[in-house]
Scaffold this active site. Structure first.
Site, short mmCIF file in Angstrom:
data_model
loop_
_atom_site.label_atom_id
_atom_site.label_comp_id
_atom_site.label_asym_id
_atom_site.label_seq_id
_atom_site.Cartn_x
_atom_site.Cartn_y
_atom_site.Cartn_z
N SER A 91 65.67 -4.96 -10.21
CA SER A 91 66.62 -4.13 -10.97
C SER A 91 65.99 -2.79 -11.32
O SER A 91 66.61 -1.74 -11.16
CB SER A 91 67.06 -4.84 -12.26
OG SER A 91 67.68 -6.06 -11.97
N LEU A 240 76.76 3.65 -7.29
CA LEU A 240 76.81 2.19 -7.36
C LEU A 240 76.84 1.58 -5.96
O LEU A 240 76.27 0.52 -5.73
CB LEU A 240 78.04 1.73 -8.15
CG LEU A 240 78.04 2.09 -9.64
CD1 LEU A 240 79.27 1.53 -10.33
CD2 LEU A 240 76.78 1.58 -10.35
N ARG A 244 74.45 -1.38 -5.01
CA ARG A 244 75.02 -2.67 -4.59
C ARG A 244 74.52 -3.06 -3.21
O ARG A 244 74.31 -4.24 -2.92
CB ARG A 244 76.56 -2.55 -4.55
CG ARG A 244 77.16 -2.41 -5.92
CD ARG A 244 78.59 -1.93 -5.86
NE ARG A 244 79.16 -1.87 -7.20
CZ ARG A 244 80.36 -1.38 -7.47
NH1 ARG A 244 81.13 -0.88 -6.51
NH2 ARG A 244 80.81 -1.38 -8.71
N GLU A 364 76.84 -4.24 -11.72
CA GLU A 364 77.21 -3.50 -10.50
C GLU A 364 78.52 -4.01 -9.91
O GLU A 364 78.67 -4.12 -8.70
CB GLU A 364 76.10 -3.61 -9.45
CG GLU A 364 74.78 -3.08 -9.91
CD GLU A 364 74.65 -1.60 -9.71
OE1 GLU A 364 75.50 -1.02 -9.01
OE2 GLU A 364 73.72 -1.04 -10.28
N PHE A 384 93.92 -4.40 -9.79
CA PHE A 384 93.10 -4.31 -11.01
C PHE A 384 93.94 -4.28 -12.28
O PHE A 384 93.53 -4.79 -13.31
CB PHE A 384 92.24 -3.03 -10.98
CG PHE A 384 91.35 -2.97 -9.79
CD1 PHE A 384 90.14 -3.64 -9.80
CD2 PHE A 384 91.73 -2.28 -8.66
CE1 PHE A 384 89.31 -3.60 -8.70
CE2 PHE A 384 90.90 -2.23 -7.55
CZ PHE A 384 89.69 -2.90 -7.57
#
Ligand code: FAD
Length: 386
Positions: A91, A240, A244, A364, A384
């Site tokens: 991380s 991101l 990812r 993430e 969403f």
């Protein structure tokens, strides 16, 4: 090293050299110390400059700014090998490579690049990335941190939470609304008045990683600290995507460590006068683990080729992150069963990996959010908002 389909043959010489040097680092520098740090919930900060010496903090960053200038498969292999040691260590590395160095390199001015990138790549500076807010996690577009213009000064107010590296970070890439109301990337430095980084304690996961909040209380932000091209939530999401991508590789490292530990243990542990490896139920577990690890390895190798060609899509990265982290969690759970009571002991890495992966499956983009990204890709209908 688990490589059932000889994927090693698909790697370049440079990929293999980088993988081997990082694997050795994990075996000699991370594995021997990591359980003790995780048990004490302490972050081995001394490893950050060591990562820098190894050239793994700016893996794809050009040499001109102190980076290694390697390709995305090398970056993936670095994530995999470090996460074979610990997801918390990976991380730290993901944040520095993909979420701090990458946005400064991609969206920053030449002066910003020269000021920050060499120090971030060497590990002299530790960075963090502040997107998540207390009331806006999966939906960062709703963020409330805001820059306002008062008497010619830009003043930042708001807060971020669950930020990896925050308590020790020298530099923070933070996302907030600019005076025009658009989300924009900003570089903050430790020591700016009104900027604090309280620790988040009591974690049962990623215990060897430092996690904290970022609090902005009337922080005066110099104009030259705005990332001029980091405009809109899409810019944050591009960062991101890179992180990812690395996580999809990294999770395989955790899975391999659990699988290899279980294979070795099963061969040695005798019950009913036989090694437990001789029982069909153990073999089923091991065979399924190897199958799933191999599938995951093929997914990331192909994704790496696409990424090197600039063709990897966000939806492909979502598929790989979601699928590989879920795979690693399942492998860790099965491996824990094979070790019986010893499976929960810090003498073995499995319970630590299992607990760590519970964060990796959430940060993430959660497992379900990546499913919805894929659903939107397939149907053209984003679900969403219900
Ligand atoms: P929520 O968004 O509240 O989600 C809760 C649940 O609701 C989840 O299961 C989610 O899938 C579900 N859900 C939400 N919306 C929908 C929907 N539309 N449909 C269906 N289900 C939905 N953030 C950073 O910015 N920087 C970091 O460095 C960082 N490091 C982290 C380190 C750790 C150890 C952890 C745990 C988190 C970190 N995060 C970081 C934050 C992380 O990215 C968020 O936790 C994550 O995005 C989820 O947000 P949330 O926790 O607010 O959950």
């Amino acid at each position: 090293m688990t490589d059932f389909f000889n994927i090693d043959e698909l790697l370049s010489k440079e990929n293999r050299l980088i993988r081997e040097s990082v694997a050795e680092f994990t075996d000699t520098e991370i594995k021997p110390i990591i359980d003790s740090y995780a048990q004490r919930a302490a972050f081995p900060a001394y490893l950050v400059p060591r990562f820098g010496e190894l050239g793994i903090l700016g893996v794809t960053l050009p040499d001109q700014y102190g980076g290694t200038g390697a390709d995305y498969i090398s970056y993936g292999l670095v994530c995999q090998e470090i996460e074979r040691g610990d997801s918390g260590m990976r991380s730290t590395l993901s944040v520095q490579n993909s979420l701090v160095i990458w946005p400064i390199y991609t969206f920053g001015t030449e002066a910003q690049k020269e000021k920050y990138l060499p120090k971030l790549a060497s590990g002299e500076y530790l960075g963090c990335f502040g997107l998540t807010e207390p009331d806006h996690g999966s939906n960062p577009a709703g963020m409330q941190s805001r820059l306002i213009e008062t008497e010619g000064d830009l003043i930042l107010n708001g807060s971020k939470t669950w930020i990896s590296n925050a308590p020790l970070a020298d530099v923070a890439v933070v996302w907030a609304r600019n005076p025009a109301g658009r989300v924009q990337g900003i570089i903050l430095e430790r020591g700016m008045e009104g900027f604090t980084t309280p620790v988040i304690a009591n974690k049962w996961s990623l215990r060897a990683s430092a996690t904290g909040e970022l609090v902005f209380d009337n922080v005066k932000v110099p104009e030259e600290n705005l990332l001029p091209d980091a405009l809109g939530v899409g810019a944050a999401l591009q960062c991101l995507d890179n992180a990812r991508y690395g996580i999809a590789w990294g999770a395989i490292g955790a899975a391999i460590d659990c699988y290899e530990t279980a294979v070795e243990y099963a061969a040695q542990r005798i019950q009913f006068d036989k090694p437990i490896a001789a029982f069909q139920l153990t073999q089923k577990k091991l065979a399924e683990m190897l199958t799933e690890i191999t599938k995951a390895q093929l997914v990331v190798w192909r994704l790496g080729v696409l990424k090197n060609e600039g063709r990897a899509t966000s939806a492909q990265i979502s598929l790989a992150k979601r699928s590989n982290v879920a795979m690693a969690l399942n492998v860790a759970r099965e491996a824990r069963q094979i070790l019986g009571g010893n499976g929960i002991s810090g003498d073995y890495p499995i319970m630590r990996h299992l607990m760590n992966l519970e964060s990796v499956v959430t940060y993430e983009g959660t497992h379900d959010i990546h499913l919805l990204i894929l659903g939107a890709e397939i149907t053209g209908i984003p679900a969403f908002k219900g």
